[in-house]
Write a protein that holds these residues in place. Structure first.
Motif, PDB file in Angstrom:
ATOM      1  N   ASP A 137       0.768  -1.255   0.000  1.00  0.00           N
ATOM      2  CA  ASP A 137       0.000   0.000   0.000  1.00  0.00           C
ATOM      3  C   ASP A 137       0.793   1.297   0.000  1.00  0.00           C
ATOM      4  N   GLU A 138       2.094   1.251   0.217  1.00  0.00           N
ATOM      5  CA  GLU A 138       2.840   2.520   0.199  1.00  0.00           C
ATOM      6  C   GLU A 138       3.941   2.548  -0.843  1.00  0.00           C
ATOM      7  N   GLU A 139       3.801   1.693  -1.884  1.00  0.00           N
ATOM      8  CA  GLU A 139       4.901   1.571  -2.828  1.00  0.00           C
ATOM      9  C   GLU A 139       4.627   2.345  -4.120  1.00  0.00           C
ATOM     10  N   SER A 140       5.611   2.327  -5.022  1.00  0.00           N
ATOM     11  CA  SER A 140       5.464   2.955  -6.330  1.00  0.00           C
ATOM     12  C   SER A 140       4.164   2.513  -6.976  1.00  0.00           C
ATOM     13  N   PHE A 141       3.450   3.438  -7.593  1.00  0.00           N
ATOM     14  CA  PHE A 141       2.236   3.213  -8.376  1.00  0.00           C
ATOM     15  C   PHE A 141       0.978   3.053  -7.545  1.00  0.00           C
ATOM     16  N   SER A 142       1.071   2.616  -6.251  1.00  0.00           N
ATOM     17  CA  SER A 142      -0.173   2.359  -5.523  1.00  0.00           C
ATOM     18  C   SER A 142      -0.946   3.653  -5.343  1.00  0.00           C
ATOM     19  N   GLU A 143      -0.241   4.790  -5.271  1.00  0.00           N
ATOM     20  CA  GLU A 143      -0.923   6.087  -5.222  1.00  0.00           C
ATOM     21  C   GLU A 143      -0.804   6.799  -6.569  1.00  0.00           C
ATOM     22  N   GLY A 144      -0.369   6.101  -7.598  1.00  0.00           N
ATOM     23  CA  GLY A 144      -0.194   6.721  -8.898  1.00  0.00           C
ATOM     24  C   GLY A 144       1.065   7.564  -9.011  1.00  0.00           C
ATOM     25  N   VAL A 145       1.958   7.444  -8.033  1.00  0.00           N
ATOM     26  CA  VAL A 145       3.239   8.173  -8.079  1.00  0.00           C
ATOM     27  C   VAL A 145       4.384   7.214  -7.762  1.00  0.00           C
ATOM     28  N   GLU A 149       7.880   5.967  -5.799  1.00  0.00           N
ATOM     29  CA  GLU A 149       8.194   5.898  -4.374  1.00  0.00           C
ATOM     30  C   GLU A 149       9.281   6.902  -3.980  1.00  0.00           C
ATOM     31  N   TYR A 150       9.180   7.372  -2.747  1.00  0.00           N
ATOM     32  CA  TYR A 150      10.193   8.260  -2.154  1.00  0.00           C
ATOM     33  C   TYR A 150      11.485   7.464  -1.883  1.00  0.00           C
ATOM     34  N   PRO A 151      12.635   8.158  -1.745  1.00  0.00           N
ATOM     35  CA  PRO A 151      13.891   7.447  -1.468  1.00  0.00           C
ATOM     36  C   PRO A 151      13.908   6.830  -0.067  1.00  0.00           C
ATOM     37  N   GLN A 152      14.590   5.694   0.050  1.00  0.00           N
ATOM     38  CA  GLN A 152      14.699   4.981   1.326  1.00  0.00           C
ATOM     39  C   GLN A 152      16.143   5.035   1.811  1.00  0.00           C
ATOM     40  N   TYR A 153      16.324   5.060   3.114  1.00  0.00           N
ATOM     41  CA  TYR A 153      17.655   5.021   3.743  1.00  0.00           C
ATOM     42  C   TYR A 153      17.633   4.063   4.920  1.00  0.00           C
ATOM     43  N   THR A 154      18.784   3.439   5.183  1.00  0.00           N
ATOM     44  CA  THR A 154      18.929   2.636   6.399  1.00  0.00           C
ATOM     45  C   THR A 154      20.288   2.949   7.014  1.00  0.00           C
ATOM     46  N   ARG A 155      20.681   2.240   8.064  1.00  0.00           N
ATOM     47  CA  ARG A 155      21.965   2.525   8.707  1.00  0.00           C
ATOM     48  C   ARG A 155      23.141   2.224   7.773  1.00  0.00           C
ATOM     49  N   PRO A 156      24.255   2.912   7.872  1.00  0.00           N
ATOM     50  CA  PRO A 156      24.586   3.934   8.873  1.00  0.00           C
ATOM     51  C   PRO A 156      24.062   5.333   8.498  1.00  0.00           C
ATOM     52  N   ALA A 192       6.291  12.319   6.878  1.00  0.00           N
ATOM     53  CA  ALA A 192       5.259  12.041   5.860  1.00  0.00           C
ATOM     54  C   ALA A 192       5.233  13.153   4.809  1.00  0.00           C
ATOM     55  N   ALA A 193       5.355  14.404   5.239  1.00  0.00           N
ATOM     56  CA  ALA A 193       5.327  15.543   4.305  1.00  0.00           C
ATOM     57  C   ALA A 193       6.549  15.502   3.389  1.00  0.00           C
ATOM     58  N   TRP A 194       7.721  15.197   3.952  1.00  0.00           N
ATOM     59  CA  TRP A 194       8.954  15.105   3.160  1.00  0.00           C
ATOM     60  C   TRP A 194       8.837  13.994   2.109  1.00  0.00           C
ATOM     61  N   ARG A 195       8.297  12.845   2.535  1.00  0.00           N
ATOM     62  CA  ARG A 195       8.158  11.718   1.603  1.00  0.00           C
ATOM     63  C   ARG A 195       7.194  12.041   0.475  1.00  0.00           C
ATOM     64  N   ARG A 196       6.071  12.695   0.786  1.00  0.00           N
ATOM     65  CA  ARG A 196       5.108  13.103  -0.247  1.00  0.00           C
ATOM     66  C   ARG A 196       5.761  14.034  -1.257  1.00  0.00           C
ATOM     67  N   LYS A 197       6.503  15.003  -0.719  1.00  0.00           N
ATOM     68  CA  LYS A 197       7.186  15.987  -1.575  1.00  0.00           C
ATOM     69  C   LYS A 197       8.209  15.300  -2.496  1.00  0.00           C
ATOM     70  N   GLU A 198       8.988  14.376  -1.930  1.00  0.00           N
ATOM     71  CA  GLU A 198       9.998  13.636  -2.712  1.00  0.00           C
ATOM     72  C   GLU A 198       9.328  12.773  -3.791  1.00  0.00           C
ATOM     73  N   SER A 199       8.206  12.122  -3.432  1.00  0.00           N
ATOM     74  CA  SER A 199       7.465  11.294  -4.396  1.00  0.00           C
ATOM     75  C   SER A 199       7.033  12.139  -5.588  1.00  0.00           C
ATOM     76  N   LEU A 200       6.465  13.296  -5.299  1.00  0.00           N
ATOM     77  CA  LEU A 200       5.975  14.161  -6.383  1.00  0.00           C
ATOM     78  C   LEU A 200       7.131  14.696  -7.211  1.00  0.00           C
ATOM     79  N   ARG A 201       8.235  15.043  -6.535  1.00  0.00           N
ATOM     80  CA  ARG A 201       9.405  15.577  -7.241  1.00  0.00           C
ATOM     81  C   ARG A 201       9.949  14.543  -8.229  1.00  0.00           C
TER      82      ARG A 201
END
Ligand code: 4H3
Length: 228
Positions: free
Chosen positions: A164-172, A174-181, A202-211
């Motif tokens: 439900d939160e991946e590429s295309f499920s909202e028609g956009v 996906e935002y970039p992902q990061y993990t450690r370090p 959430a706001a940053w991820r939405r903005k990145e998705s649209l960008r």
């Protein structure tokens, strides 16, 4: 759901026995039944192809083995029968979710120059393509369809991997992902992701998705607006 696959390359489907798809098959969350088209040939040499009428390069798959294999897989025509071909409608995420709701699909795979057109007329419900390129057989396309559809079958993906939160499920995209370090080769994780502020994240991820969607796939944004 049951997926019946008709092919002259049954060994290619051993690729399904890995990853979360392999686990889901073990748990019988869905099933894949592979039919070897050659087994249905009434020819004494189990031949499944012949020269094209009208001439030209290559061979065409003959109708008899295909028709009998399709009838064996789906005797009452209760399934949705799909032929994989570059002439089909291009597969998208919406089609994937619709296919995932069906009880039974039959995937029909051609090779050589294709299959006798009368099989498409008599036995095929839909033609699907996975993209604008030609493959030596439909089987890699079928594996793509099976993988994409299986992800929507309940319990196939763990809660840590969700549709439900991946590429295309909202028609956009996906935002970039990061993990450690937090810092790798001098590159830092965006500070907001370390803030613990869920609204800001959430706001940053939405903005990145649209960008990234505007940059790489502006067509998705116009489709999204047309749907509204
Ligand atoms: C599907 C099938 C590309 C796709 C395919 C795709 C071999 C169809 C044969 C097989 C015909 C001649 N190529 N883009 N190839 O989904 O049966 O093309």
């Amino acid at each position: 759901m049951k997926i019946s696959v008709l092919t002259i390359f049954p060994e290619m489907y051993e690729a399904l026995n890995s990853s979360v798809i392999g686990k889901a098959l073990e748990k019988e969350l869905f099933s894949v039944e592979v039919y070897n088209i050659r087994d249905y040939s009434l020819n004494k040499h189990k031949k499944c192809d012949d020269y094209p009428f009208g001439g030209g390069a290559g061979m065409v798959m003959t109708p008899q083995p295909l028709h009998d294999a399709i009838t064996a897989a789906d005797p009452a025509h209760e399934a949705v029968r799909i032929y994989l071909s570059p002439k089909g409608k291009t597969l998208d995420q919406k089609t994937v979710t619709e296919l995932a709701k069906l009880d039974h699909i039959v995937l029909i795979n051609g090779s050589y120059e294709g299959i006798d057109e009368r099989i498409i007329e008599l036995d095929v419900d839909r033609e699907l393509s996975i993209g604008d390129y030609v493959l030596t057989s439909g089987d890699l396309a079928s594996l793509v369809v099976i993988n994409a559809v299986a992800r929507y079958i309940p319990d196939v993906l763990g809660s840590e991997q969700s549709t439900d939160e991946e590429s295309f499920s909202e028609g956009v995209l996906e935002y970039p992902q990061y993990t450690r370090p937090q810092e790798f080769m001098g590159l830092r994780v965006p500070e907001v992701l370390l803030s613990g502020n869920h609204a800001e994240i959430a706001a940053w991820r939405r903005k990145e998705s649209l960008r990234i969607t505007a940059e790489r796939r502006p067509d998705l944004l116009s489709e999204k607006n047309e749907r509204k």
